[in-house]
Design an enzyme around this catalytic site. Sequence first.
Site, PDB file in Angstrom:
ATOM      1  N   TYR A 155       0.817  -1.211   0.000  1.00 44.88           N
ATOM      2  CA  TYR A 155       0.000   0.000   0.000  1.00 44.88           C
ATOM      3  C   TYR A 155       0.858   1.271   0.000  1.00 44.88           C
ATOM      4  O   TYR A 155       0.631   2.163  -0.827  1.00 44.88           O
ATOM      5  CB  TYR A 155      -0.967   0.010   1.190  1.00 44.88           C
ATOM      6  CG  TYR A 155      -1.916   1.188   1.152  1.00 44.88           C
ATOM      7  CD1 TYR A 155      -3.038   1.167   0.336  1.00 44.88           C
ATOM      8  CD2 TYR A 155      -1.672   2.337   1.908  1.00 44.88           C
ATOM      9  CE1 TYR A 155      -3.901   2.250   0.281  1.00 44.88           C
ATOM     10  CE2 TYR A 155      -2.525   3.419   1.862  1.00 44.88           C
ATOM     11  CZ  TYR A 155      -3.638   3.370   1.041  1.00 44.88           C
ATOM     12  OH  TYR A 155      -4.477   4.454   0.977  1.00 44.88           O
ATOM     13  N   GLU A 162       1.567   6.605  -6.866  1.00 46.93           N
ATOM     14  CA  GLU A 162       0.442   7.398  -7.380  1.00 46.93           C
ATOM     15  C   GLU A 162       0.689   8.886  -7.154  1.00 46.93           C
ATOM     16  O   GLU A 162       0.448   9.717  -8.048  1.00 46.93           O
ATOM     17  CB  GLU A 162      -0.852   6.976  -6.687  1.00 46.93           C
ATOM     18  CG  GLU A 162      -1.323   5.579  -7.015  1.00 46.93           C
ATOM     19  CD  GLU A 162      -2.485   5.161  -6.137  1.00 46.93           C
ATOM     20  OE1 GLU A 162      -3.332   6.023  -5.824  1.00 46.93           O
ATOM     21  OE2 GLU A 162      -2.545   3.976  -5.742  1.00 46.93           O
TER      22      GLU A 162
END
Length: 221
Positions: A155, A162
């Site tokens: 994660y 991102e």
Amino acid sequence: MAQERPKPPPLTRSDVAKEYLSAYNAVCALLWFSVLGRVVLLVPITGVESVYEGAGDFTKWAQTVAVLEIVHSAFGLVRSPLLTTFMQVASRILIVWGVVNQFPGATSTSPFYSSMLLAWSATEVVRYSYFVLNLRRSVPGFMTWLRYNMFYVLYPMGISSEAVLVWKASEAAGEPWKWVGWGLLGVYVPGSYVLYTYMIAQRKKVMKGKQAERRNRAVTH
């Protein structure tokens, strides 16, 4: 006179939903396994610069399929909270369509695009496979461990990748869209915290249940 075979019980709404979700999760696991395979093969052979060309379009549509998960949550087919599901799916849709697809020159050849796909695909292969097995009540212990521990690494890897891509796209977009990108980055921090802590809470809940099961089995034996 031959005896008539008993008729099978009619399918209930729950049975239909279970079969649909099993098929949906199996298809998604295969889609993301394809993404993972492409990234793992392309990076060492042709470099990160070719990952978008080899996997970009496929990834966009594989991720778009996940919009159905918002529908699943909204109609109660799954127990996932609607807001959390919406945040997870919407953020990825934004990345693949609003960031990378709109600004491929600034984002597609970045190593962060490859690291993002690697984190996404590895996570999703395990997640969807776990869901298929869970619906069949046959989840092996190693799959549960992967499902609720891999995110500790994947994660942060995915969300940081991102964020870098959003920043790169913002710089390429120019004003006023640059400020929109910076605004998105401002949302990423609290948004990622909410999702990360939700996953940690889910892990604690599941692991606690597994420990209780092991204790009960030890007592009965």
